[in-house]
Design an enzyme around this catalytic site. Structure first.
Site, PDB file in Angstrom:
ATOM      1  N   GLY A  51     -20.128  15.188 -28.970  1.00  0.00           N
ATOM      2  CA  GLY A  51     -19.940  14.469 -30.069  1.00  0.00           C
ATOM      3  C   GLY A  51     -19.245  13.178 -29.715  1.00  0.00           C
ATOM      4  CB  VAL A  52     -19.562   9.864 -31.190  1.00  0.00           C
ATOM      5  CG1 VAL A  52     -18.686   8.603 -30.919  1.00  0.00           C
ATOM      6  CG2 VAL A  52     -20.910   9.967 -30.561  1.00  0.00           C
ATOM      7  CB  ILE A  53     -13.888  11.204 -30.124  1.00  0.00           C
ATOM      8  CG1 ILE A  53     -14.094  12.344 -29.260  1.00  0.00           C
ATOM      9  CG2 ILE A  53     -12.366  10.824 -30.441  1.00  0.00           C
ATOM     10  CD1 ILE A  53     -13.378  12.400 -27.774  1.00  0.00           C
ATOM     11  NE  ARG A  71     -13.677  -0.652  -6.384  1.00  0.00           N
ATOM     12  CZ  ARG A  71     -13.876  -0.075  -7.439  1.00  0.00           C
ATOM     13  NH1 ARG A  71     -13.615   1.195  -7.380  1.00  0.00           N
ATOM     14  NH2 ARG A  71     -13.687  -0.624  -8.703  1.00  0.00           N
ATOM     15  CE1 TYR A  79      -6.038   8.931  -8.006  1.00  0.00           C
ATOM     16  CE2 TYR A  79      -5.745   7.404  -6.377  1.00  0.00           C
ATOM     17  CZ  TYR A  79      -6.193   7.622  -7.455  1.00  0.00           C
ATOM     18  OH  TYR A  79      -6.880   6.729  -7.995  1.00  0.00           O
TER      19      TYR A  79
END
Ligand SMILES: Cc1cc2nc3c(=O)[nH]c(=O)nc-3n(C[C@H](O)[C@H](O)[C@H](O)COP(=O)(O)OP(=O)(O)OC[C@H]3O[C@@H](n4cnc5c(N)ncnc54)[C@H](O)[C@@H]3O)c2cc1C
Length: 534
Positions: A263-265, A392, A453
């Site tokens: 769905g679309v929040i 980057r 990370y």
């Protein structure tokens, strides 16, 4: 000054790396990886590319919401990972949405979903487009008549603030800075600061279960959600505002991390916090990485929850904070809106000293409303953290392979995981004939484990860096899977992590998710190929 968003890379065109910063970046890169070919390559003009013509026409009633402008479509084709930037630099735009639609109300979203369900058109919800996992890219099979990118940036308002319960009702398309600008005058903050904060949205954070900058306690956006409202092709789901509830499985938990597939929040009530006043910080050096990890674990298990507890391994500390250390550097910070933080700071420093840590500068604190000056290392780290995505891009345009990957594991498995990821990355670098460096930091720490990370900086070959990276990424993802770690702690699944996500989740849960998708999205139009197959 109004800035121009880059269609091919991170952030704003005006903020790209240039001048002294560029000279310093290339100097440092050459020093680290001599013989690297750092000649610059410019991105193409999307108008010069052979991009497929739109296959769908927006119905007249919705036509004012649609854009088939080529640059607009190109800008919505890829997220902002290294592999997105490289493909853009090479003009590889084979999967471009046919139309970008920009609804500004739920009614319009319902109408768009009705049209697309009837017409077999795939719909990709688009927040800030900062996905790093191929989450917003129309790359899938399935015989769709076309794809629309539903850009939700017009749903950008804070609708209500409940000061008593300290919560706000917020539309999903709001970007981080605009949200904090509204909350600041009320002395409040959502206190969710992913590195992509400036160019990502509340809806994107919820849909990907984003992780903020703070290292402990409230790490993922999940912790800050009171209730959510989601438009699905089958109807609207809205949960009650509750501080907690034991009433069966939570609908919010179903939609958190659903990555535009269910769905679309459109809006959420989010828990807020008072803006912090008291702050303290310290930077601790270690001569041995294992001891640094033990100190970090001791802090994570002491129940004192520093806001920052970022362990940088020696390579990370050198590259991104300009600090030499043989065993790593731990950047610590505390803040509170309610009480001075001195005693907590003293305790973590004591724990670090117990594990052999030393402090080149004394800890800093303010037990007043004035912010303390950051330590030299934390200051250098912070500014490099904000410039990293721009740097980057500059390096990607100069044949470098610069990318990150992240995970989480329990403390008892970290040493083995670290060793196997190092081996996999170094073997993969050798197999793609790229000289490179692997770095590691902890973005978040929990009582039962860290979220490591990793970063890769390697000299690639122009025209091959994408293939080289894909090989490295596959190797390190295998190492994570084999070590029993997660394929992602906060970057989400998207299309790029699917093979490993499929292996990570239980089969019966996959079946339940498919059934949920079947119920909420019967025509299978929402973000096909992400999380489950339609
Ligand atoms: C430089 C950089 C730094 C990053 N740092 C972090 C970080 O610190 N922490 C972190 O967690 N992530 C980080 N990310 C990844 C990314 O920013 C997050 O995944 C973020 O939550 C995506 O938000 P967005 O608004 O850009 O969403 P998008 O990229 O537009 O969309 C991401 C996914 O969510 C879906 N989606 C978006 N909006 C909605 C909606 N309203 N309803 C339903 N589905 C929706 C999309 O379909 C897609 O599947 C970083 C990315 C980059 C490039």
């Amino acid at each position: 000054m109004n800035k121009t968003r880059s269609w091919w890379g991170w952030g704003n065109v005006e903020d790209a790396v240039h001048g002294v910063e560029l000279a310093e970046l290339t100097r440092r890169t050459s020093a680290m990886l001599p013989d690297t070919d750092l000649r610059a390559h410019e991105p193409p003009d999307p108008r010069s590319l052979d991009i497929r013509r739109p296959r769908v026409t927006v119905p007249a009633s919705l036509a004012h919401l649609g854009s088939d402008d080529l640059v607009d479509r190109a800008a919505h084709a890829h997220g902002k990972a290294f592999r997105d930037v490289v493909r853009n630099l090479h003009g590889d735009l084979r999967n471009v949405p046919d139309v970008v639609v920009r609804p500004s109300s739920e009614t319009e979203i319902v109408d768009i979903l009705d049209w697309c369900s009837r017409s077999n058109i795939a719909v990709i919800a688009y927040g800030g487009g900062s996905s790093v996992v191929g989450g917003i890219e129309p790359r899938f099979d399935g015989g769709y008549a076309g794809t629309i990118s539903m850009d939700l940036a017009a749903l950008d308002r804070v609708l209500e603030i409940d000061r008593t319960s300290r919560a706000a009702r917020i539309q999903a398309g709001v970007f981080g800075p605009a949200l904090e600008d509204v909350l600041r005058p009320a002395g409040l903050t959502l206190r969710h600061f992913p590195q992509s904060f400036e160019f990502s949205t509340l809806g994107g954070w919820l849909a990907t279960r984003a992780g903020g900058h703070f290292a402990t306690l409230y790490t993922h956006i999940d912790d800050l959600v009171e209730s959510m409202r989601v438009v699905t092709p089958a109807g609207i789901s809205e949960s009650r505002r509750l501080p907690g509830s034991g009433a069966g499985p939570s609908s919010d938990r179903l939609f958190l991390g659903s990555e535009g597939t269910l769905g679309v929040i459109t809006e959420a009530w989010m828990r807020l916090q008072d803006r912090p006043r008291w702050r303290g910080n310290a930077t601790v050096h270690f001569s041995d990485f294992e001891a640094a990890v033990s100190a970090t674990r001791a802090i994570a298990q002491a129940g004192i929850f520093p806001t920052n507890c970022r362990l940088l391994d020696p390579a990370e500390a050198f590259i991104n904070a300009g600090t030499a250390s043989s065993g790593g550097v731990l950047v610590l910070a505390f803040e509170s809106a309610d009480h001075p933080v001195g005693p907590w700071l003293d305790r973590v420093v004591e724990l670090c000293r117990d594990h052999g840590g030393t402090l080149p500068e004394p800890p800093r604190r303010t037990d007043s409303a004035d912010a303390p000056a950051p330590t030299a290392v934390s200051d250098a780290w912070r500014s490099s953290f904000l410039r990293m995505p721009y740097q980057r891009d500059a390096l990607a345009a100069r044949s470098m392979i610069v990318e990150t990957f992240e995970t989480a594991c329990t403390w008892d498995t970290f040493a083995d995981l670290h060793a196997s990821v190092r081996k996999a990355a170094n073997d993969a670098l050798a197999s793609v004939d790229a000289q490179g460096v692997l770095t590691c930091r902890f973005t978040h720490v929990y009582p039962d484990g860290p979220a490591p990370y990793f970063g890769i900086y390697a000299a690639g070959r122009w025209g091959s860096t994408l293939a080289q990276w894909d090989q490295i990424k596959a190797a390190v993802s295998e190492a994570l899977a084999n070590a029993g770690a997660t394929i992602t702690h906060h970057h989400a699944v998207g299309r790029d992590h699917r093979p490993w996500y499929d292996r990570q989740r239980p089969d019966v849960f996959a079946a339940a998710l498919r059934a949920a998708k079947g119920a909420l999205d019967p025509a299978g139009i929402l973000n096909p190929g992400v999380l489950v197959d339609p």
